[in-house]
Design an enzyme around this catalytic site. Structure first.
Site, PDB file in Angstrom:
ATOM      1  N   VAL A 252      27.660  13.743   3.081  1.00  0.00           N
ATOM      2  CA  VAL A 252      26.904  14.829   2.307  1.00  0.00           C
ATOM      3  C   VAL A 252      27.361  15.506   1.164  1.00  0.00           C
ATOM      4  CG1 VAL A 252      25.854  15.587   4.732  1.00  0.00           C
ATOM      5  CG2 VAL A 252      28.034  16.530   3.801  1.00  0.00           C
TER       6      VAL A 252
ATOM      7  N   SER B 247      31.864  12.318   4.555  1.00  0.00           N
ATOM      8  CA  SER B 247      31.775  11.132   5.540  1.00  0.00           C
ATOM      9  C   SER B 247      32.076   9.907   5.161  1.00  0.00           C
ATOM     10  CB  SER B 247      30.319  11.274   6.140  1.00  0.00           C
ATOM     11  OG  SER B 247      30.511  12.154   7.231  1.00  0.00           O
TER      12      SER B 247
ATOM     13  N   TYR C  63      23.934   7.167   9.448  1.00  0.00           N
ATOM     14  CA  TYR C  63      23.310   7.996  10.493  1.00  0.00           C
ATOM     15  C   TYR C  63      22.027   7.442  10.846  1.00  0.00           C
ATOM     16  CZ  TYR C  63      26.650  10.829   8.352  1.00  0.00           C
ATOM     17  OH  TYR C  63      27.711  11.375   7.548  1.00  0.00           O
TER      18      TYR C  63
END
Ligand code: GLU
Length: 305
Positions: A259, A63, A241
Site C-alpha cells: 500500500v 506488504s 490480494y
C-alpha cells in the site's frame, strides 16, 4: 530489446492515469506521499540496469516485506510453516477478518495481513528480541545494499491506526496461532512494513527469485530451487490480494504489491522489476504501477505465458 526506450514509452503512456487512484489514508503518514512520483527499475540477471523516474527515492515497502519474511521463515521451518499459514488465494481484501474466523485462525496465505503476521510470529519464535534486525539484515543481503532502514514516523502512524491488524492478531491468538505476545509481534510487523527502499534496491532484492533462489550478482544461494518456485507461485496467485487474478491476467508475472505504492515483479531466468507510484486502485495496489507493468509485458512479450 531497447529497454531504456521501452521505459520512456511507458512513462509517457502512464501520464494520463495520474488523475486516477487515491493515496491510502488509513495509515495517515502514507497519505503524505507525493502523488506525482513515478519510478521504474529493471535489473537483469547479468547485472544490466535500467531506471526511469525517481528510482533513488525511498518509499515505504509495506506488504512487499511479506515476500522477505516468508522467504526467511520458509528457510527455517520448511513444510512445517504450512501448518500455520496456507498457500491458497484468499479472494478477500488484504485485511479481511471474515475468512479467518471460519477457517479457525489459519490464514489462507502469507501475503494477506493475517498470514504475514503469523509469519512474523514464527520469526519472533526463532530470533526473539532480534527478529526485526534479522529481517532487516536479510533485506540488506538480498538487495546487496547496507543502506536500508525503517521510517519511525510511518511505524508510529500505523501503530496508532492499525486497528484491523490488532483485530486479526487477537483473533489468531484466540485460536492459538500466535505464540508470542501480541504487542511484540505486531510491532515487528509494523516495523517491517515501514522499511524504506528505492525501486533500484527492490529490483535487486528480487533477483534471487528470478534465478532459482540464487543471487546472480553475488552468486550467493538465498534458498533452494524448489522453495524459490513456491514463492514465485504464491506471488502469482496471491501477490495482489483479491486482485491477484486480475494482475495475473493483465501482467502475467509473479508480483507483490504494497500500500506504500510499490510493486515488485519477476521475469523468471531474465530480470526483476520494481515500480513505484503512490496512488492506489480500489484493491490497494498501485494504479499506475499495475498499468506500467501491464504495458511492459505487452510491449516486450516478457510474461510467463
Ligand atoms: N502495513 C499494511 C497493513 O498492514 C500493509 C498492507 C499492504 O501493504 O497491502 O495494513
Amino acid at each position: 530489446m531497447d529497454l531504456d526506450a521501452i521505459l520512456k514509452e511507458i512513462q509517457e503512456e502512464i501520464q494520463k492515469y495520474f488523475t486516477k487512484g487515491k493515496l491510502p489514508n488509513y495509515i495517515p503518514m502514507l497519505a503524505q506521499a507525493d502523488e506525482s512520483d513515478f519510478a521504474m527499475s529493471i535489473i537483469t540477471l547479468d547485472g544490466e540496469e535500467y531506471h526511469i523516474g525517481c528510482s533513488n527515492k525511498k518509499f515505504s515497502i509495506q506488504s512487499i516485506s511479506k515476500v522477505f519474511t516468508f522467504t526467511l521463515a520458509l528457510e527455517h521451518y520448511s513444510k512445517e510453516l504450512y501448518k500455520r499459514v496456507g498457500h491458497e488465494p484468499s479472494g478477500d481484501p488484504f485485511n479481511s477478518l471474515v475468512q479467518l474466523e471460519y477457517e479457525s485462525g489459519i490464514p489462507r496465505n502469507p501475503f494477506i495481513n493475517a498470514g504475514a503476521i503469523v509469519t512474523t510470529d514464527c520469526l519472533a519464535s526463532i530470533f526473539e528480541d532480534n527478529a526485526f534486525n534479522e529481517i532487516l539484515d536479510f533485506m540488506k543481503k538480498v538487495s546487496g545494499d547496507q543502506n536500508i532502514s525503517f521510517d519511525k514516523n510511518i511505524f508510529i502512524s500505523e501503530l496508532g491506526h492499525g486497528f484491523q491488524n490488532f483485530a486479526l492478531i487477537n483473533l489468531m491468538k484466540s485460536y492459538h496461532n500466535i505464540k508470542n505476545p501480541i504487542d511484540d509481534v505486531i510491532q515487528i510487523y509494523f516495523k517491517q512494513c515501514s522499511i524504506m527502499m528505492t525501486t533500484k534496491q527492490l529490483a535487486h532484492s528480487m533477483l534471487f527469485l528470478a534465478n532459482h533462489g540464487k543471487d546472480p550478482l553475488t552468486n550467493e544461494s538465498i534458498l533452494n530451487e524448489s522453495k524459490a518456485k513456491r514463492i514465485n507461485s504464491l506471488m502469482l496467485t496471491c501477490g495482489h490480494y483479491d486482485a491477484s487474478g486480475d494482475f495475473a491476467y493483465k501482467v502475467g508475472l509473479p508480483g507483490k504489491s504494497g500500500v506504500g505504492g510499490g510493486i515488485v515483479a519477476v521475469v523468471p531466468k531474465k530480470m526483476a522489476i520494481s515500480v513505484y507510484s503512490p496512488k492506489l486502485n480500489v484493491y490497494g495496489n498501485s494504479l499506475i504501477g499495475t498499468k506500467a507493468l501491464e504495458l511492459f509485458t505487452t510491449k516486450t512479450g516478457l510474461s510467463i505465458f
